[in-house]
Design an enzyme around this catalytic site. Structure first.
Site, short mmCIF file in Angstrom:
data_model
loop_
_atom_site.label_atom_id
_atom_site.label_comp_id
_atom_site.label_asym_id
_atom_site.label_seq_id
_atom_site.Cartn_x
_atom_site.Cartn_y
_atom_site.Cartn_z
N GLU A 13 0.81 -1.22 0.00
CA GLU A 13 0.00 0.00 0.00
C GLU A 13 0.85 1.27 0.00
O GLU A 13 0.38 2.34 0.39
CB GLU A 13 -0.94 -0.01 1.21
CG GLU A 13 -1.94 -1.15 1.17
CD GLU A 13 -2.78 -1.20 2.43
OE1 GLU A 13 -3.72 -0.38 2.54
OE2 GLU A 13 -2.49 -2.03 3.29
N SER A 183 -6.22 -2.67 2.05
CA SER A 183 -6.70 -2.14 0.77
C SER A 183 -7.24 -3.23 -0.15
O SER A 183 -7.23 -3.10 -1.36
CB SER A 183 -5.59 -1.37 0.03
OG SER A 183 -5.38 -0.12 0.63
N TYR A 249 -9.45 2.73 -5.48
CA TYR A 249 -8.54 3.80 -5.86
C TYR A 249 -8.64 4.24 -7.32
O TYR A 249 -7.82 5.02 -7.77
CB TYR A 249 -7.10 3.37 -5.53
CG TYR A 249 -6.95 3.03 -4.07
CD1 TYR A 249 -7.15 4.00 -3.10
CD2 TYR A 249 -6.66 1.74 -3.65
CE1 TYR A 249 -7.05 3.71 -1.74
CE2 TYR A 249 -6.55 1.43 -2.30
CZ TYR A 249 -6.74 2.42 -1.36
OH TYR A 249 -6.64 2.12 -0.03
N ARG A 288 -11.57 3.11 11.64
CA ARG A 288 -12.71 2.98 10.73
C ARG A 288 -13.08 1.51 10.64
O ARG A 288 -12.20 0.65 10.49
CB ARG A 288 -12.33 3.50 9.33
CG ARG A 288 -13.52 3.79 8.43
CD ARG A 288 -13.09 3.97 6.97
NE ARG A 288 -12.86 2.68 6.33
CZ ARG A 288 -11.87 2.44 5.46
NH1 ARG A 288 -11.02 3.37 5.14
NH2 ARG A 288 -11.76 1.23 4.93
N ASP A 290 -15.54 -1.46 8.77
CA ASP A 290 -16.25 -1.73 7.52
C ASP A 290 -17.32 -2.80 7.74
O ASP A 290 -17.10 -3.78 8.46
CB ASP A 290 -15.26 -2.20 6.44
CG ASP A 290 -14.22 -1.14 6.13
OD1 ASP A 290 -14.50 0.05 6.35
OD2 ASP A 290 -13.13 -1.51 5.66
N GLU A 303 -14.06 -5.79 9.16
CA GLU A 303 -12.71 -5.54 9.68
C GLU A 303 -12.63 -4.14 10.26
O GLU A 303 -13.54 -3.32 10.10
CB GLU A 303 -11.67 -5.70 8.57
CG GLU A 303 -11.83 -4.74 7.41
CD GLU A 303 -10.76 -4.94 6.35
OE1 GLU A 303 -9.83 -4.11 6.31
OE2 GLU A 303 -10.85 -5.92 5.58
N ASN A 305 -9.92 -0.74 10.58
CA ASN A 305 -8.74 -0.08 10.02
C ASN A 305 -8.21 0.94 11.02
O ASN A 305 -8.94 1.86 11.39
CB ASN A 305 -9.10 0.63 8.71
CG ASN A 305 -9.71 -0.31 7.69
OD1 ASN A 305 -9.02 -0.93 6.91
ND2 ASN A 305 -11.04 -0.42 7.72
N GLY A 309 -7.33 5.34 5.02
CA GLY A 309 -6.93 6.32 4.01
C GLY A 309 -7.29 7.74 4.41
O GLY A 309 -8.36 7.99 4.94
#
Length: 343
Positions: A13, A183, A249, A288, A290, A303, A305, A309
């Site tokens: 990443e 990612s 992305y 964060r 998900d 998961e 984070n 990002g």
């Protein structure tokens, strides 16, 4: 404040991290901080007359980091040390280090451990919670034990555990993903035995441990949690496929809606689960989480984070904007909440 925005690294990443670092550094400069962008893996032989100059060319530093990306693999063969020249020296001189790192050797607690031992303040959570959240297998076990709904799944070790789905009471389709990747690199959905074998081969090419979990068909969401409090829910709707690396992305590949078009009850429930997930993993400052929700309204946390990002168009900045926090203010806020760890 004198701030190092630490980005780059040697993970899969790296390029995403450079983008996050560029955005954060520019935002902090806009807020009159003396922020500098530093490549954690390559560093610099010299910082010139000042480590934290009043005027600073971010574009030149980004160009240098992108140029160095082609040397990551060769450098890994010739150097054992992770930190580049003078990186730790400038980090020690900063008031705080904003971690814009993603993936292994950055988001997994290793850098955080070094900084803790050296007394270097940094943004985000600590090493233990970073490592737990980075490992999707451990995250799943913690969620299952603490009442955070998550898809049924199992961690497989290359060459050591049975890969037959029947062994784990699972059926196709399943999701196969590297245990500690980010990612969505190496993530595949397998609908039959042939696809499953290919997915395992790809995932194992990244790591020796992979997570296989029951595929849940539904809508995808994300929830930022700052200081234990959930931000508005954002829905991520890929135009094609699922929310993989390409869709994350590539401009125009997803439709992101915030606040998400779901009921108030569903919103509160998802935010509650996000806050619980944040708590049981021991996260600090921000993170964060998900989610996916099926047609019956059942939601599952996929998961967490710990260093999500942070480009101006990333998910957390979009959620913050809904509650009146613009991107530069958000970057400052994440520093403020992170500094509370040290008071």
């Amino acid at each position: 404040m004198n701030i190092v925005v630490l980005a780059g690294g040697n993970s899969t990443e790296r390029e995403v991290s450079i983008s996050s670092g560029e955005g954060v550094c520019a935002a902090l400069r806009k807020k009159k901080h003396r922020a500098v962008l530093v490549d954690v893996y390559f560093g610099k032989e010299s910082w010139g007359d000042e480590m934290f100059p009043e005027s600073y060319d971010i574009d030149a530093e980004v160009a240098y980091m992108k140029k160095m990306s082609s040397y990551v693999e060769t450098t890994a063969h010739t150097r054992k040390e992770f930190f580049g020249p003078n990186v730790l020296e400038i980090c020690k001189a900063a008031d705080i280090v904003f971690l814009a790192l993603h993936g292994s050797n950055g988001e997994d607690g290793k850098v955080q451990s070094v900084f803790d031992l050296m007394g270097i303040p940094y943004t985000g959570t600590g090493p233990l919670s970073s490592g737990m959240a980075m490992d999707k297998g451990i995250t799943k076990m913690v969620f299952e034990a603490q009442g955070v709904p998550t898809p049924k799944g199992v961690t497989l070790v290359k060459g050591k555990t049975n890969t037959e789905l029947e062994e784990y009471d699972m059926t196709f389709p399943v999701v196969v993903k590297p245990c500690c990747g980010g990612s969505s690199v190496g993530v595949c959905i397998a609908n039959d035995e042939e696809e499953y074998e290919k997915a395992l081969e790809e995932a194992f090419s990244y790591e020796n441990e992979v997570v296989v979990e029951q595929y849940i068909s539904g809508r995808e969401f994300s929830v930022a949690v700052v200081e234990g409090k959930a931000y508005p829910v954002i829905e991520i709707a890929p135009i094609q496929g699922f929310y993989d690396y390409k869709n994350k992305y590539s401009a125009g590949s997803t439709i992101e809606t915030c606040p998400a078009d779901i009921s108030e009850e569903q919103t509160r429930k998802m935010q509650k689960y996000a806050e619980l997930g944040y708590k049981v993993l021991g996260l600090q400052a921000y993170g964060r989480l998900d989610f996916i929700m099926n047609e019956q309204g059942e939601m599952y946390c996929l998961e967490a984070n710990t260093l999500p990002g942070m480009t101006p168009t990333s998910l957390i900045p979009q959620e913050a904007k809904v509650i009146g926090i613009d991107y530069p203010d958000l970057c400052e806020k994440l520093i403020e909440v992170s500094l509370k760890k040290y008071r």
